[in-house]
Structures are given as C-alpha cells and as structure tokens.
Motif scaffolding. Sequence first.
Motif, PDB file in Angstrom:
ATOM      1  N   ALA A   1     -13.748  -1.404  62.771  1.00 11.27           N
ATOM      2  CA  ALA A   1     -13.619  -0.635  63.623  1.00 11.27           C
ATOM      3  C   ALA A   1     -13.858  -1.013  65.180  1.00 11.27           C
ATOM      4  O   ALA A   1     -14.012  -0.590  66.176  1.00 11.27           O
ATOM      5  CB  ALA A   1     -15.926  -0.062  63.532  1.00 11.27           C
ATOM      6  N   THR A   2     -14.287  -2.064  64.976  1.00  9.41           N
ATOM      7  CA  THR A   2     -14.428  -2.676  66.482  1.00  9.41           C
ATOM      8  C   THR A   2     -12.854  -2.241  66.956  1.00  9.41           C
ATOM      9  O   THR A   2     -12.373  -2.331  68.055  1.00  9.41           O
ATOM     10  CB  THR A   2     -15.037  -4.259  66.367  1.00  9.41           C
ATOM     11  OG1 THR A   2     -16.255  -4.335  65.603  1.00  9.41           O
ATOM     12  CG2 THR A   2     -15.175  -4.949  67.787  1.00  9.41           C
ATOM     13  N   LEU A   3     -11.697  -3.298  66.245  1.00  5.22           N
ATOM     14  CA  LEU A   3     -10.258  -2.697  66.304  1.00  5.22           C
ATOM     15  C   LEU A   3     -10.212  -2.038  66.825  1.00  5.22           C
ATOM     16  O   LEU A   3      -9.830  -1.892  67.899  1.00  5.22           O
ATOM     17  CB  LEU A   3      -9.903  -3.704  65.551  1.00  5.22           C
ATOM     18  CG  LEU A   3     -10.166  -4.994  65.538  1.00  5.22           C
ATOM     19  CD1 LEU A   3      -9.291  -5.259  63.945  1.00  5.22           C
ATOM     20  CD2 LEU A   3      -9.203  -6.105  66.080  1.00  5.22           C
ATOM     21  N   ASP A   4     -10.240  -0.854  66.205  1.00  3.58           N
ATOM     22  CA  ASP A   4     -10.153   0.403  66.236  1.00  3.58           C
ATOM     23  C   ASP A   4     -10.575   1.005  67.527  1.00  3.58           C
ATOM     24  O   ASP A   4     -10.013   1.627  68.599  1.00  3.58           O
ATOM     25  CB  ASP A   4     -11.111   1.220  65.286  1.00  3.58           C
ATOM     26  CG  ASP A   4     -10.204   2.890  65.319  1.00  3.58           C
ATOM     27  OD1 ASP A   4      -8.683   3.329  64.906  1.00  3.58           O
ATOM     28  OD2 ASP A   4     -10.770   3.712  65.596  1.00  3.58           O
ATOM     29  N   VAL A   5     -12.176   0.980  68.270  1.00  4.01           N
ATOM     30  CA  VAL A   5     -12.391   1.590  69.439  1.00  4.01           C
ATOM     31  C   VAL A   5     -11.430   0.588  70.181  1.00  4.01           C
ATOM     32  O   VAL A   5     -11.177   1.265  71.211  1.00  4.01           O
ATOM     33  CB  VAL A   5     -14.304   0.676  69.742  1.00  4.01           C
ATOM     34  CG1 VAL A   5     -15.005   1.144  70.621  1.00  4.01           C
ATOM     35  CG2 VAL A   5     -14.469   1.515  68.275  1.00  4.01           C
ATOM     36  N   GLU A   6     -11.583  -0.580  70.383  1.00  5.64           N
ATOM     37  CA  GLU A   6     -11.456  -1.155  71.083  1.00  5.64           C
ATOM     38  C   GLU A   6      -9.508  -1.226  71.829  1.00  5.64           C
ATOM     39  O   GLU A   6      -8.797  -1.276  72.447  1.00  5.64           O
ATOM     40  CB  GLU A   6     -11.118  -3.608  71.115  1.00  5.64           C
ATOM     41  CG  GLU A   6     -10.899  -3.716  72.320  1.00  5.64           C
ATOM     42  CD  GLU A   6      -9.804  -5.262  72.079  1.00  5.64           C
ATOM     43  OE1 GLU A   6     -10.199  -5.891  72.836  1.00  5.64           O
ATOM     44  OE2 GLU A   6     -11.118  -5.112  70.423  1.00  5.64           O
ATOM     45  N   HIS A   7      -9.021  -0.912  70.870  1.00  2.00           N
ATOM     46  CA  HIS A   7      -7.433  -0.313  70.727  1.00  2.00           C
ATOM     47  C   HIS A   7      -7.176   1.486  71.171  1.00  2.00           C
ATOM     48  O   HIS A   7      -6.624   1.007  72.149  1.00  2.00           O
ATOM     49  CB  HIS A   7      -6.353   0.069  69.985  1.00  2.00           C
ATOM     50  CG  HIS A   7      -4.836   0.341  69.372  1.00  2.00           C
ATOM     51  ND1 HIS A   7      -4.909   1.663  68.858  1.00  2.00           N
ATOM     52  CD2 HIS A   7      -4.479  -0.224  69.469  1.00  2.00           C
ATOM     53  CE1 HIS A   7      -3.512   1.584  68.788  1.00  2.00           C
ATOM     54  NE2 HIS A   7      -3.205   0.655  69.420  1.00  2.00           N
ATOM     55  N   ARG A   8      -8.287   1.960  71.259  1.00  4.10           N
ATOM     56  CA  ARG A   8      -8.077   3.161  71.896  1.00  4.10           C
ATOM     57  C   ARG A   8      -8.223   2.969  73.317  1.00  4.10           C
ATOM     58  O   ARG A   8      -7.779   3.805  74.243  1.00  4.10           O
ATOM     59  CB  ARG A   8      -9.407   4.083  71.022  1.00  4.10           C
ATOM     60  CG  ARG A   8      -8.535   4.769  69.859  1.00  4.10           C
ATOM     61  CD  ARG A   8      -9.788   5.818  68.847  1.00  4.10           C
ATOM     62  NE  ARG A   8     -10.778   4.964  68.372  1.00  4.10           N
ATOM     63  CZ  ARG A   8     -11.479   5.673  69.037  1.00  4.10           C
ATOM     64  NH1 ARG A   8     -12.326   6.642  70.042  1.00  4.10           N
ATOM     65  NH2 ARG A   8     -13.069   4.926  68.510  1.00  4.10           N
ATOM     66  N   ARG A   9      -9.273   2.335  73.391  1.00  3.14           N
ATOM     67  CA  ARG A   9      -9.939   1.833  74.767  1.00  3.14           C
ATOM     68  C   ARG A   9      -8.983   1.539  75.560  1.00  3.14           C
ATOM     69  O   ARG A   9      -8.707   1.725  76.938  1.00  3.14           O
ATOM     70  CB  ARG A   9     -11.303   1.044  75.070  1.00  3.14           C
ATOM     71  CG  ARG A   9     -11.514   0.723  76.444  1.00  3.14           C
ATOM     72  CD  ARG A   9     -12.940  -0.174  76.635  1.00  3.14           C
ATOM     73  NE  ARG A   9     -12.704  -1.482  75.688  1.00  3.14           N
ATOM     74  CZ  ARG A   9     -12.536  -2.657  76.404  1.00  3.14           C
ATOM     75  NH1 ARG A   9     -11.652  -2.085  77.163  1.00  3.14           N
ATOM     76  NH2 ARG A   9     -11.933  -4.072  75.931  1.00  3.14           N
ATOM     77  N   LEU A  10      -8.185   0.244  75.129  1.00  4.36           N
ATOM     78  CA  LEU A  10      -7.016  -0.174  76.235  1.00  4.36           C
ATOM     79  C   LEU A  10      -5.687   0.204  75.914  1.00  4.36           C
ATOM     80  O   LEU A  10      -5.059   0.426  76.832  1.00  4.36           O
ATOM     81  CB  LEU A  10      -6.881  -1.346  74.908  1.00  4.36           C
ATOM     82  CG  LEU A  10      -7.741  -3.132  75.443  1.00  4.36           C
ATOM     83  CD1 LEU A  10      -7.316  -3.846  74.102  1.00  4.36           C
ATOM     84  CD2 LEU A  10      -7.753  -3.558  77.222  1.00  4.36           C
ATOM     85  N   GLY A  11      -5.996   1.430  75.233  1.00  3.01           N
ATOM     86  CA  GLY A  11      -4.040   2.749  74.851  1.00  3.01           C
ATOM     87  C   GLY A  11      -5.099   3.474  76.090  1.00  3.01           C
ATOM     88  O   GLY A  11      -3.092   4.068  75.933  1.00  3.01           O
ATOM     89  N   HIS A  12      -5.688   3.715  76.259  1.00  5.68           N
ATOM     90  CA  HIS A  12      -5.963   4.502  77.070  1.00  5.68           C
ATOM     91  C   HIS A  12      -6.781   4.590  78.424  1.00  5.68           C
ATOM     92  O   HIS A  12      -7.102   4.819  79.513  1.00  5.68           O
ATOM     93  CB  HIS A  12      -7.076   6.009  76.778  1.00  5.68           C
ATOM     94  CG  HIS A  12      -6.112   6.668  75.847  1.00  5.68           C
ATOM     95  ND1 HIS A  12      -6.131   6.597  73.983  1.00  5.68           N
ATOM     96  CD2 HIS A  12      -5.434   8.001  75.537  1.00  5.68           C
ATOM     97  CE1 HIS A  12      -6.049   6.807  72.927  1.00  5.68           C
ATOM     98  NE2 HIS A  12      -4.950   7.976  74.159  1.00  5.68           N
TER      99      HIS A  12
END
Length: 561
Positions: free
Chosen positions: A208-219
């Motif tokens: 869940a932590t990785l998913d949130v960080e990935h969405r933030r970095l990707g956008h």
Amino acid sequence: MLRHLTIRDFVIVDRLELEFATGFGALTGETGAGKSILIDALALALGERADAGVVRDGCEKAEVAATFDVAGLPEVRSWLASNDLEGDDELLLRRVVDAGGRSRAYINGSPATAQQLREVGEWLVDIHGQHAHQSLLRSDAQRALLDAHAGLAGLAREVGVAFRNWRELEQTLRAASEGADALTREREQLEWQVSELNALAFSEDEWATLDVEHRRLGHAASLIEGAQFALAALAEDEGACERQIDSVATRLSGLAEYDPALEEVAALVHSVQAELAEAVSTLRRYTDRVDLDPQRLAEVERRMDAVMSNARKYRVQPQELPGLLAGWQQRLAALEASADLVALEARVAEANQAYLAVAGELSNGRRTAAAAMGKAVSEVMRQLALSSGRFEVVLLPVEHGAVYGLEQIEFRIAGLAGNEAKSLAKVASGGELSRISLAIQVLTSRSASVPTLIFDEVDVGIGGGVAEIVGRLLHELGCERQVLCVTHLPQVAAQANWQWQVSKATRNGSTLSAIQPLDESGRVQEIARMLGGVEITEITLQHARELLRPKGAALEAPLLQ
C-alpha cells in the motif's frame, strides 16, 4: 432441584404449570394419557434435540420453561458465571420450538445454545428412560455406567486425550519413516522458497505504501503544475483572489460603521480571508516539497516489479506474500522436527508412557469400583426377587490399550442359568434384565450428585412384592434428593410422598392431556384404579388404603446400604 415447569402447546398439552415438591413423587394415569410427555418436555428444556413434531397440531410454536433451585450447587453457579448467564438462587431454562422445527434456547432470559442447556442440565437432572435395560447390553454403556458410578469419568477423558496424542505421534513417526525421501524433497523446496521470500523482505503493509508513492512520483509533473496554477490564481497573479478578497474585507469593514447590518457579512469575509491565507501557505509548502525525482520513481518501480514477479510465481496477491512465507516457515519447522527420527521416536515413547500411567490409574479405580458395584448390585437384585443371581463387573484386558483404557468392561450374571458367570446379554430374560437394569440405575443414582432423578417406567416387567420393593427403593432415594417416577404399578405409586394423575380428554375436537395433583382421597381412588377391575369396589378401595398406609417400622431398615 426442579421447582417449576411450564408447558405450552407441546404434543397434546395445551397449557400446564406444575409446582414440584421434594421427596419421591409418582406420575400415574391410564395407558396413552401422556405420562411420559412431561418427561419429554423437561428433556427438551435440558437441551434434547427438537423437531416440529413436538408442536401441538394447529399451533405456531411449543414452549417449555423449567425453574431450578441452584442455591446449593456451586458448580452450576460457577458455570453460569463463566458463561455470563448468572442469576440469583433460581435458574430458568427455556426452549421454544416453532412449527418449522427451528428452536431457540434461553438461560436466565439470555439467548443460549442447546449445547449450553445440555451442559448445565448434566448437573441438574438425571433421566432414566424406560428402555434403559436395552442399552445396558452395550459394552460402551456398561463402561460409562461403571466410570460414572465410581467418579472416574474425568479420568477416563484424560485417558482418551493421552491415547489420541500417542497415536497421532505414532502416525507422524510412521509417515516420516515411510516417506523420508519425499519429505526431504519437500523440505529442500521449502528451504529455497523461504530463502527467496526472506531475501525479498516484503512486509504486509509495504504494498500500500509503494502504491501511494508510485502514483505520487508518476504524476509529479502534473502535481507541480496544478499546485503552481492554484497559487497563481489565489495569490500571485495581478488579479488573484487573495487581493480581491482583501479589498472587499476592507471596504465592508468601513461600511459596517455606518450600518451594523453589514457586520455579519464582513465577519464571514474575514473568515474566508483567513482560510484562504492558510490554503495559500499550505500550497507553498507543498510546491517546495514536491519535485520531479525520476531516480526514486525508477527505484519504486523496480521494487514493485520484484514483488509482482514473486506474487505471479506463487499465484497470490502481493499483499498475501508475507502470510505465504509464514505458512512455509511453519511447515518447514514441522518437517525439520519430523526428520529427526530419533527425537520423534523418543516423543512417541514418552507419549506411550504418559498414556500407560494415566490408563493404569484408571484401571486401578475401575478394579476397586467393579468389586464394590458387583456386591451392591447383587444385594439389590436379591431384594428384587433375583436372590439366586450374582452380579459381576469383569475387566477384560485390551492388548496395547484403547481410547477408553486398558480394559473393556463386561457385566456378567451368575446363578440365573448355572453357576458360571456369563455375559448379561446371554443369560438374562426380558423381565430379569428389567430388574437388573433397575437395580443398577437405583444404585448409580444414589452415587450421582444431581439433585433430581427421574425414572420413566423403569419398572416394566415387575409386579407384586417386587414392585413394593422398587417403591421402597425409590422412597429411600427420595429421602436424599428429589425423585419423580412415571409408573403403572400401584405398589410403586403408593410409596410416593406425593402423586399426580395424568388424564386425557377431548375438548373442542382436540385431544388434550392434563395433570391433576391428588390429595389423600384422590390417591386412594387412583391406586384403586391401578389395582384393576372394571368397577372400583369397596374391597379395591380398602386394598388401596392398605397400600397407602404408612409402613412405620418397615421403612426403618434401609434397603440401600
């Protein structure tokens, strides 16, 4: 003891409310009047299986409620407290069965299960059914009777636990010995899989932590652009909202001096002004923190790819990988333990010794109880016109033991068909078996701890002087605890301290059963009816009075020692 029983719409009973007394009570009536229905209703309240057949025809539900005095039963009060069902000195058991066969149970007004009714009922009532002599021929029933009479039921349960533990370990050892190669292959595969997931070091909440960080970095670019646009519109452009709202707030504050009606509007605008300033401050901190970080984005994507790769390999969701690892580690530990055959053999031997120790203790208790029970039952048999018979409880060794101990129990009789003691099933006739069963039931009831004993036509197959002896036995039991007997024998009923008559009548097209407490004259009439004859004559009535007359000194010598 049982104090009160309420029955509504049960079989052929529409409504009954019964108050029970102490001592020995007899329940009598013509055949088919429904004498045993009271026993069946009480059994339902004590957790017996329920079905739609107990609901009276045309009714929506049947209901039975039984009240017990438990002031002198600390085990019951402790059980109630541990199950959050405690009350005062009275315990109320209630059972409702609807026409569809569904049942509900209550203890002291709180919802309960039928199993809980059965558990607490074991301390309250002991019911001896009219077919008890049939089960007496079964070896398991004989063993249970001996253990219960000797107070060994708890120890017998310990023996069962020890036996199953020993056998399970033996099975594990056998499987380990026979499938050593397969277990080795399984262990090697698990070691590799555990090593792989341990190296991954993936925790349950990391995905869940990785998913949130990935969405933030990707956008990140869109986030920065959006935050800067918002700042410009709110505070940094020439026509920004912040400047315009400041002007409005200043103008309204000045006008409010001339008309107080504008003070509320001015206050609202000042509130918007403060919240807007807070939003602008937060946006500025956000734009200072957010930045394009392609390197970190690549790291997160590589980590997510590694996790997904393992999840696909083992066909689970990413967040399920930690649980999968824990299961593998547990199985691996079990395999490693089973691989040590020497240690496993030692555990089997230890479990076997533990079983033999507790089973040996049970055997010692059974031997002592068997001798005493054989002597006591033989004495009661003598009183029941079986003076030539001798009752024996034989312990038959079981090689290697069993879940019930080191021996099987067999009831034997000598003297009825020769001097050699033979199995009960091979020697006793139907009438003799009934009397032997009654002797055992009376004896075991005397040693039981329950306050209420119920005998449902256990005197079938006897009569005359033997019936009077049975009545005296039950009368003596009634001096120590509450006894209720459903009987068709006048000699038994006459020994009771109190008596109820069951009758059946047709009302409004329905056959209904009723119970009537009998006074002295009523008992004379009922005993006379039980003595037989188309008409009740003065001679029959005189005989009934003789039976009911106190026996005085005759009762001073107890039959049960």
